[in-house]
Design a protein around this motif. Sequence first.
Motif, PDB file in Angstrom:
ATOM      1  N   GLY A  41      21.564   3.149  23.433  1.00  0.00           N
ATOM      2  CA  GLY A  41      20.959   4.412  23.044  1.00  0.00           C
ATOM      3  C   GLY A  41      21.420   4.949  21.707  1.00  0.00           C
ATOM      4  N   HIS A  42      21.792   4.051  20.802  1.00  0.00           N
ATOM      5  CA  HIS A  42      22.230   4.439  19.459  1.00  0.00           C
ATOM      6  C   HIS A  42      21.325   3.777  18.412  1.00  0.00           C
ATOM      7  N   PRO A  43      20.047   4.160  18.387  1.00  0.00           N
ATOM      8  CA  PRO A  43      19.120   3.475  17.471  1.00  0.00           C
ATOM      9  C   PRO A  43      19.463   3.668  16.002  1.00  0.00           C
ATOM     10  N   SER A  44      20.002   4.817  15.632  1.00  0.00           N
ATOM     11  CA  SER A  44      20.361   5.032  14.221  1.00  0.00           C
ATOM     12  C   SER A  44      21.435   4.058  13.789  1.00  0.00           C
ATOM     13  N   ASP A  45      22.428   3.846  14.652  1.00  0.00           N
ATOM     14  CA  ASP A  45      23.487   2.886  14.338  1.00  0.00           C
ATOM     15  C   ASP A  45      22.935   1.464  14.299  1.00  0.00           C
ATOM     16  N   ALA A  46      21.998   1.164  15.216  1.00  0.00           N
ATOM     17  CA  ALA A  46      21.385  -0.164  15.234  1.00  0.00           C
ATOM     18  C   ALA A  46      20.636  -0.414  13.917  1.00  0.00           C
ATOM     19  N   PHE A  47      19.862   0.577  13.476  1.00  0.00           N
ATOM     20  CA  PHE A  47      19.127   0.418  12.223  1.00  0.00           C
ATOM     21  C   PHE A  47      20.081   0.336  11.028  1.00  0.00           C
ATOM     22  N   TYR A  48      21.149   1.106  11.057  1.00  0.00           N
ATOM     23  CA  TYR A  48      22.142   1.039   9.976  1.00  0.00           C
ATOM     24  C   TYR A  48      22.736  -0.371   9.877  1.00  0.00           C
ATOM     25  N   MET A  49      23.117  -0.922  11.027  1.00  0.00           N
ATOM     26  CA  MET A  49      23.702  -2.266  11.022  1.00  0.00           C
ATOM     27  C   MET A  49      22.675  -3.302  10.581  1.00  0.00           C
ATOM     28  N   PHE A  50      21.419  -3.078  10.947  1.00  0.00           N
ATOM     29  CA  PHE A  50      20.369  -3.994  10.501  1.00  0.00           C
ATOM     30  C   PHE A  50      20.252  -3.969   8.981  1.00  0.00           C
ATOM     31  N   GLU A  51      20.297  -2.779   8.401  1.00  0.00           N
ATOM     32  CA  GLU A  51      20.250  -2.658   6.950  1.00  0.00           C
ATOM     33  C   GLU A  51      21.457  -3.338   6.302  1.00  0.00           C
ATOM     34  N   GLN A  52      22.622  -3.213   6.924  1.00  0.00           N
ATOM     35  CA  GLN A  52      23.818  -3.880   6.405  1.00  0.00           C
ATOM     36  C   GLN A  52      23.670  -5.393   6.495  1.00  0.00           C
ATOM     37  N   MET A  53      23.069  -5.865   7.576  1.00  0.00           N
ATOM     38  CA  MET A  53      22.837  -7.299   7.748  1.00  0.00           C
ATOM     39  C   MET A  53      21.935  -7.822   6.630  1.00  0.00           C
ATOM     40  N   LYS A  54      20.890  -7.078   6.305  1.00  0.00           N
ATOM     41  CA  LYS A  54      19.975  -7.501   5.246  1.00  0.00           C
ATOM     42  C   LYS A  54      20.700  -7.631   3.907  1.00  0.00           C
ATOM     43  N   LEU A  55      21.678  -6.783   3.661  1.00  0.00           N
ATOM     44  CA  LEU A  55      22.437  -6.852   2.411  1.00  0.00           C
ATOM     45  C   LEU A  55      23.253  -8.143   2.297  1.00  0.00           C
ATOM     46  N   THR A  56      23.586  -8.752   3.431  1.00  0.00           N
ATOM     47  CA  THR A  56      24.362  -9.994   3.417  1.00  0.00           C
ATOM     48  C   THR A  56      23.480 -11.225   3.251  1.00  0.00           C
ATOM     49  N   LYS A  57      22.178 -10.997   3.152  1.00  0.00           N
ATOM     50  CA  LYS A  57      21.199 -12.082   2.977  1.00  0.00           C
ATOM     51  C   LYS A  57      21.056 -12.967   4.217  1.00  0.00           C
ATOM     52  N   GLN A  58      21.458 -12.464   5.373  1.00  0.00           N
ATOM     53  CA  GLN A  58      21.250 -13.198   6.617  1.00  0.00           C
ATOM     54  C   GLN A  58      19.759 -13.189   6.942  1.00  0.00           C
ATOM     55  N   ARG A  59      19.289 -14.265   7.545  1.00  0.00           N
ATOM     56  CA  ARG A  59      17.900 -14.287   8.012  1.00  0.00           C
ATOM     57  C   ARG A  59      17.787 -13.280   9.142  1.00  0.00           C
TER      58      ARG A  59
END
Length: 75
Positions: A41-59
């Motif tokens: 139930g922490h969608p904001s944190d999930a989206f934040y981590m997703f954005e951080q993942m994208k910065l690492t160039k992970q697929r």
Amino acid sequence: MTSKMYAKYGEVGATRDLFNQLPKKDRIAWSAVISAYAQSGHPSDAFYMFEQMKLTKQRCSQTRLLLLVYCKHVL
């Protein structure tokens, strides 16, 4: 999966701690922590981590789908 167990019982902080201790974070590790936030139930944190993942160039196509499925009820 220890992170899955922590997330199941609402211990996303412990899941994040495990994630932060990983020397190399692959797509599976990112997906696990994003999933833990989304399922707890922490969608904001999930989206934040997703954005951080994208910065690492992970697929991230599968992770993006996972995030949308878990967070759709909140949005």
